[in-house]
Design an enzyme around this catalytic site. Structure first.
Site, PDB file in Angstrom:
ATOM      1  N   ASP A  31      30.760  -2.771 -90.598  1.00  0.00           N
ATOM      2  CA  ASP A  31      30.176  -1.506 -91.082  1.00  0.00           C
ATOM      3  C   ASP A  31      29.003  -1.754 -92.040  1.00  0.00           C
ATOM      4  O   ASP A  31      28.096  -0.941 -92.171  1.00  0.00           O
ATOM      5  CB  ASP A  31      31.222  -0.657 -91.843  1.00  0.00           C
ATOM      6  CG  ASP A  31      32.627  -0.754 -91.295  1.00  0.00           C
ATOM      7  OD1 ASP A  31      32.960  -1.784 -90.684  1.00  0.00           O
ATOM      8  OD2 ASP A  31      33.399   0.181 -91.495  1.00  0.00           O
ATOM      9  N   ASP A  90      29.102   0.255 -99.918  1.00  0.00           N
ATOM     10  CA  ASP A  90      28.860   1.507 -99.193  1.00  0.00           C
ATOM     11  C   ASP A  90      27.674   2.317 -99.716  1.00  0.00           C
ATOM     12  O   ASP A  90      27.464   3.452 -99.256  1.00  0.00           O
ATOM     13  CB  ASP A  90      30.123   2.382 -99.217  1.00  0.00           C
ATOM     14  CG  ASP A  90      31.191   1.846 -98.277  1.00  0.00           C
ATOM     15  OD1 ASP A  90      30.824   1.393 -97.177  1.00  0.00           O
ATOM     16  OD2 ASP A  90      32.377   1.885 -98.646  1.00  0.00           O
TER      17      ASP A  90
HETATM   18  N1  GLY Z   1      33.118   2.366 -93.038  1.00  0.00           N
HETATM   19  C1  GLY Z   1      34.473   2.695 -92.921  1.00  0.00           C
HETATM   20  C2  GLY Z   1      34.838   3.221 -91.597  1.00  0.00           C
HETATM   21  O1  GLY Z   1      34.053   3.222 -90.669  1.00  0.00           O
HETATM   22  O2  GLY Z   1      35.957   3.678 -91.474  1.00  0.00           O
END
Ligand code: GLY
Length: 401
Positions: A180, A122
Site C-alpha cells: 500500500d 499513510d
Molecule cells: N492501506 C490499508 C488498506 O488498504 O487496507
C-alpha cells in the site's frame, strides 16, 4: 521460387496494412452509453455525500457504515481520513455545488494537524487525497506549505540501509513495509516538483526499487508485508496482514501496486516501472479467479471462491489505475485496459454495488472488504472505495472528452 513467395507475402502484408493500419484495428472506441451511466452515478454520489455529511457528527471523518445502521467514524489520525474531503473535492469539481465545497473545506481543517505526524506512512493517503486535491482546484501557498511539511514528515520514516519508508510502528514487526505504501510516493514526487529538493524524489525511487525487488513474485503478484532487519537491510519475512495467506494475492494490494507503479512511470518515465505496471495489470485481468464483472474477490487465492465476498475497493482502485496506464501503453493494452475499466465502472454503477439514494449511510458503494483476517469491515461501504470510484469516473470523462 522461395524468394518469390516471400516477396509476394511481404507485398500482400504491406497492402493489407495500408488498408487496415494496426493502430486502427485495436483503436479504442468509448462505450457510448457510459458517459450517461457515469453522470448518473456522479449525481447519485452528490446526493449520497450530502446525506453522509448530515449524518456525520462535528469533528470526525467517516470510515464505514456497519450492519446497515451504524456510521463508524474516525479522528484525523486514521489512514482513511483524507478520502472523505478528497471525494467531495472531486464531486465539487463535477457539480460546482458550493454546499459540498463548504463541507470539504470544513472537514479538511481537521486534518491539517497531521502534517506533523511522523508515526505513519499513510500521510500520502491522508494529506494528498485531501489537501492535494484542494491545491489542484484552488492552488495556494498555504496548501503548498501543508503538503511540503507532510512530505517532510513522511521522509523521516525512510531508512537508507533498507531503502524503504517504514509503514507501521505497531505490531511485532521489525521494519514492516506494505505494498500500500507505494501510494504515498505521489506526495513525495509532488514535493520535489514544487520545492526543487530532489531528496523526496530519490526516496520515492529507492522505495519503489526496493519494493519491486522484495515484494514482487515471479507471476507479478505481490506480498502484502515485507519485514526487514533495520540494521542490515535484509528481508526477515514476506507475509500478509490482510490477505488470505502469506503466499496469496490480497486483491487490494494488487490494485495498490498497479496504481503505484503506474504513478512511478508518470513521474520518472523509467521503462522498468511501466513494464511492472503492465505485468501487474495482466496478473489481475488475466486471473482465472477474476469474475466476469471484473470486481475481484477480496483475495485472488482464498479457498472460498466463489462463495466469498467481493472487494469493490480493489475494483475501483484498479479501474482508476488502468485508465491512467492506458495512456502510456501500446494500442492493444490500451484497448484491454480501457475496456476493463469500462466494465468495472459499469458494474460498480449498477444497483448491485451502488446504494439506493439515502441508504448505505450516505456512502456511494456497497460491498468492500477492509480486513478479513481481522474480522473487520467485511462486505461494507468504505471511503476509499468511493474515492477511487469517483476518481476513475472523473478520469474516464477527461479521457474521452
Ligand atoms: N492501506 C490499508 C488498506 O488498504 O487496507
Amino acid at each position: 521460387m522461395k524468394n518469390k513467395t516471400a516477396i509476394l507475402l511481404i507485398f500482400i502484408c504491406l497492402s493489407i496494412s495500408k488498408v487496415i493500419p494496426a493502430q486502427k484495428q485495436d483503436s479504442f472506441k468509448p462505450d457510448p452509453s457510459l458517459i450517461g451511466v457515469i453522470n448518473n452515478a456522479l449525481d447519485k454520489a452528490v446526493t449520497q455525500y450530502k446525506v453522509l455529511g448530515k449524518n456525520l457528527p462535528a469533528g470526525v471523518l467517516p470510515k464505514t457504515f456497519i450492519g446497515n445502521k451504524k456510521l463508524e467514524t474516525s479522528s484525523s489520525t486514521w489512514w482513511t481520513s483524507g478520502f472523505y474531503p478528497g471525494s467531495i473535492f472531486y464531486l465539487y469539481e463535477y457539480s460546482k455545488d458550493t454546499a459540498l465545497l463548504h463541507e470539504a473545506l470544513n472537514r479538511e481543517k481537521l486534518l491539517e494537524v497531521e502534517k506533523n505526524n511522523k508515526g505513519t506512512h499513510d500521510l500520502g493517503f491522508m494529506m494528498f487525497c485531501s489537501f492535494g486535491n484542494a491545491n489542484r482546484l484552488f492552488p495556494s501557498k498555504e496548501y503548498e506549505s501543508i503538503l511540503l511539511t507532510s512530505a517532510k514528515s513522511l521522509s523521516t520514516r525512510f531508512n537508507p540501509t533498507i531503502g524503504c519508508i517504514k509503514s507501521w510502528d505497531h505490531g511485532t514487526w521489525k521494519f514492516p513495509v506494505i505494498i500500500d505504501n507505494m501510494m504515498n510516493l505521489e506526495l513525495l514526487f509532488w514535493a520535489t516538483k514544487v520545492s526543487g529538493d530532489s531528496s523526496y524524489y530519490k526516496i520515492a525511487v529507492t522505495h519503489a526499487n526496493t519494493t519491486m525487488k522484495n515484494h514482487y513474485r515471479k507471476d507479478h503478484s505481490s506480498f502484502h508485508v515485507v519485514d526487514y532487519d533495520p540494521n542490515t537491510g535484509n528481508v526477515i519475512g514476506q507475509k500478509t496482514a490482510q490477505g488470505y495467506a502469506d503466499a496469496s494475492a490480497w486483491a487490494r494490494g494488487q490494485s495498490w501496486g498497479l496504481y503505484g507503479y503506474t504513478l512511478m512511470y508518470r513521474f520518472t518515465k523509467e521503462k522498468k516501472y511501466l513494464t511492472l505496471a503492465n505485468q501487474i495489470a495482466h496478473y489481475i485481468i488475466d486471473n482465472p479467479n477474476l469474475p466476469a464483472d471484473k470486481i475481484p474477490y477480496w483475495d485472488f487465492n482464498t479457498v472460498d471462491i466463489p462463495a466469498t465476498y467481493r472487494d469493490a475497493s480493489a475494483g475501483s482502485i484498479a479501474a482508476s489505475a488502468l485508465i491512467e496506464l492506458s495512456s502510456y501503453t501500446d494500442s492493444q493494452n490500451k484497448l484491454l485496459y480501457l475496456k476493463t475499466s469500462e466494465k468495472i465502472i459499469k458494474a460498480l454503477a449498477s444497483p448491485v454495488y451502488t446504494a439506493k439514494p439515502g441508504e448505505n449511510g450516505g456512502f456511494l458503494l456497497k460491498h468492500s472488504v477492509g480486513n478479513w483476517p481481522g474480522f473487520s469491515e467485511i462486505d461494507v461501504p468504505l471511503t476509499y472505495a468511493d474515492y477511487y470510484f469517483i476518481e476513475a469516473m472523473t478520469r474516464y470523462k477527461k479521457l474521452v472528452k
